[in-house]
Design a protein around this motif. Structure first.
Motif, PDB file in Angstrom:
ATOM      1  N   ASN A  14     -54.912 -34.015 -20.494  1.00 29.11           N
ATOM      2  CA  ASN A  14     -54.249 -32.911 -19.804  1.00 29.11           C
ATOM      3  C   ASN A  14     -53.842 -31.804 -20.769  1.00 29.11           C
ATOM      4  OD1 ASN A  14     -54.200 -33.675 -16.953  1.00 29.11           O
ATOM      5  ND2 ASN A  14     -53.149 -35.469 -17.741  1.00 29.11           N
ATOM      6  N   SER A  15     -53.517 -32.139 -21.992  1.00 31.32           N
ATOM      7  CA  SER A  15     -53.217 -31.118 -22.989  1.00 31.32           C
ATOM      8  C   SER A  15     -54.463 -30.306 -23.321  1.00 31.32           C
ATOM      9  CB  SER A  15     -52.658 -31.754 -24.254  1.00 31.32           C
ATOM     10  OG  SER A  15     -51.444 -32.387 -23.983  1.00 31.32           O
ATOM     11  N   LYS A  16     -55.599 -30.971 -23.413  1.00 31.00           N
ATOM     12  CA  LYS A  16     -56.855 -30.259 -23.678  1.00 31.00           C
ATOM     13  C   LYS A  16     -57.203 -29.312 -22.543  1.00 31.00           C
ATOM     14  CE  LYS A  16     -59.127 -33.447 -26.810  1.00 31.00           C
ATOM     15  NZ  LYS A  16     -60.332 -34.265 -27.043  1.00 31.00           N
ATOM     16  N   LYS A  17     -56.910 -29.709 -21.313  1.00 30.48           N
ATOM     17  CA  LYS A  17     -57.166 -28.825 -20.175  1.00 30.48           C
ATOM     18  C   LYS A  17     -56.360 -27.535 -20.301  1.00 30.48           C
ATOM     19  CE  LYS A  17     -58.400 -32.332 -16.793  1.00 30.48           C
ATOM     20  NZ  LYS A  17     -58.011 -33.025 -15.550  1.00 30.48           N
ATOM     21  N   VAL A  18     -55.116 -27.665 -20.740  1.00 30.23           N
ATOM     22  CA  VAL A  18     -54.269 -26.484 -20.913  1.00 30.23           C
ATOM     23  C   VAL A  18     -54.829 -25.601 -22.036  1.00 30.23           C
ATOM     24  CG1 VAL A  18     -51.972 -25.685 -21.572  1.00 30.23           C
ATOM     25  CG2 VAL A  18     -52.201 -27.618 -20.024  1.00 30.23           C
ATOM     26  N   ILE A  19     -55.264 -26.210 -23.121  1.00 36.81           N
ATOM     27  CA  ILE A  19     -55.830 -25.449 -24.235  1.00 36.81           C
ATOM     28  C   ILE A  19     -57.080 -24.695 -23.786  1.00 36.81           C
ATOM     29  CG2 ILE A  19     -56.980 -25.667 -26.477  1.00 36.81           C
ATOM     30  CD1 ILE A  19     -54.996 -28.028 -26.993  1.00 36.81           C
ATOM     31  N   PHE A  20     -57.943 -25.344 -23.030  1.00 36.69           N
ATOM     32  CA  PHE A  20     -59.167 -24.689 -22.567  1.00 36.69           C
ATOM     33  C   PHE A  20     -58.869 -23.572 -21.582  1.00 36.69           C
ATOM     34  CE2 PHE A  20     -61.341 -28.866 -23.658  1.00 36.69           C
ATOM     35  CZ  PHE A  20     -61.735 -28.400 -24.903  1.00 36.69           C
ATOM     36  N   GLN A  21     -57.794 -23.709 -20.796  1.00 37.29           N
ATOM     37  CA  GLN A  21     -57.371 -22.624 -19.911  1.00 37.29           C
ATOM     38  C   GLN A  21     -57.057 -21.376 -20.727  1.00 37.29           C
ATOM     39  OE1 GLN A  21     -53.856 -23.974 -17.927  1.00 37.29           O
ATOM     40  NE2 GLN A  21     -54.935 -24.429 -16.022  1.00 37.29           N
ATOM     41  N   VAL A  22     -56.316 -21.560 -21.797  1.00 35.28           N
ATOM     42  CA  VAL A  22     -55.919 -20.429 -22.633  1.00 35.28           C
ATOM     43  C   VAL A  22     -57.139 -19.813 -23.320  1.00 35.28           C
ATOM     44  CG1 VAL A  22     -54.516 -19.740 -24.621  1.00 35.28           C
ATOM     45  CG2 VAL A  22     -53.588 -21.313 -22.939  1.00 35.28           C
ATOM     46  N   HIS A  23     -58.108 -20.638 -23.692  1.00 34.79           N
ATOM     47  CA  HIS A  23     -59.318 -20.111 -24.318  1.00 34.79           C
ATOM     48  C   HIS A  23     -60.124 -19.236 -23.370  1.00 34.79           C
ATOM     49  CE1 HIS A  23     -59.571 -23.368 -27.662  1.00 34.79           C
ATOM     50  NE2 HIS A  23     -58.626 -22.483 -27.875  1.00 34.79           N
ATOM     51  N   ARG A  24     -60.031 -19.468 -22.084  1.00 40.38           N
ATOM     52  CA  ARG A  24     -60.782 -18.669 -21.105  1.00 40.38           C
ATOM     53  C   ARG A  24     -60.045 -17.393 -20.697  1.00 40.38           C
ATOM     54  NH1 ARG A  24     -61.954 -23.969 -19.124  1.00 40.38           N
ATOM     55  NH2 ARG A  24     -60.210 -23.841 -17.719  1.00 40.38           N
ATOM     56  N   MET A  25     -58.974 -17.082 -21.361  1.00 43.72           N
ATOM     57  CA  MET A  25     -58.157 -15.923 -21.031  1.00 43.72           C
ATOM     58  C   MET A  25     -58.870 -14.627 -21.454  1.00 43.72           C
ATOM     59  SD  MET A  25     -54.229 -15.359 -22.260  1.00 43.72           S
ATOM     60  CE  MET A  25     -54.642 -15.734 -23.931  1.00 43.72           C
ATOM     61  N   SER A  26     -58.694 -13.599 -20.657  1.00 41.06           N
ATOM     62  CA  SER A  26     -59.216 -12.270 -21.002  1.00 41.06           C
ATOM     63  C   SER A  26     -58.086 -11.253 -20.851  1.00 41.06           C
ATOM     64  CB  SER A  26     -60.390 -11.910 -20.099  1.00 41.06           C
ATOM     65  OG  SER A  26     -59.949 -11.715 -18.780  1.00 41.06           O
TER      66      SER A  26
END
Length: 70
Positions: A14-26
């Motif tokens: 679940n922590s990785k999911k949050v990190i990947f969310q932030v990586h997809r930010m524009s």
């Protein structure tokens, strides 16, 4: 021991999911993504970390030291 390993894996996933969310930010969705990521991170802390702490309470640290990692 298996319950501690499972809780540790859940935290990691679940922590990785949050990190990947932030990586997809524009630029366009920055505020929205950060608010959702913060909300999801709080949920991980309250649900999974709290559950892991309860399972570790009163146990011998040395017995379970390799079942989870920081």
């Amino acid at each position: 021991r298996e319950r501690v390993v499972k809780a540790s894996r859940d935290i990691t996933i679940n922590s990785k999911k949050v990190i990947f969310q932030v990586h997809r930010m524009s630029k366009d969705n920055k505020e929205e993504v950060l608010k959702k990521a913060e909300k999801d991170l709080v949920a991980v802390t309250e649900q999974y970390v709290a559950r892991l702490i309860k399972k570790l309470a009163g146990t011998d640290f040395w017995k379970l030291r390799r079942a989870y990692s920081p």
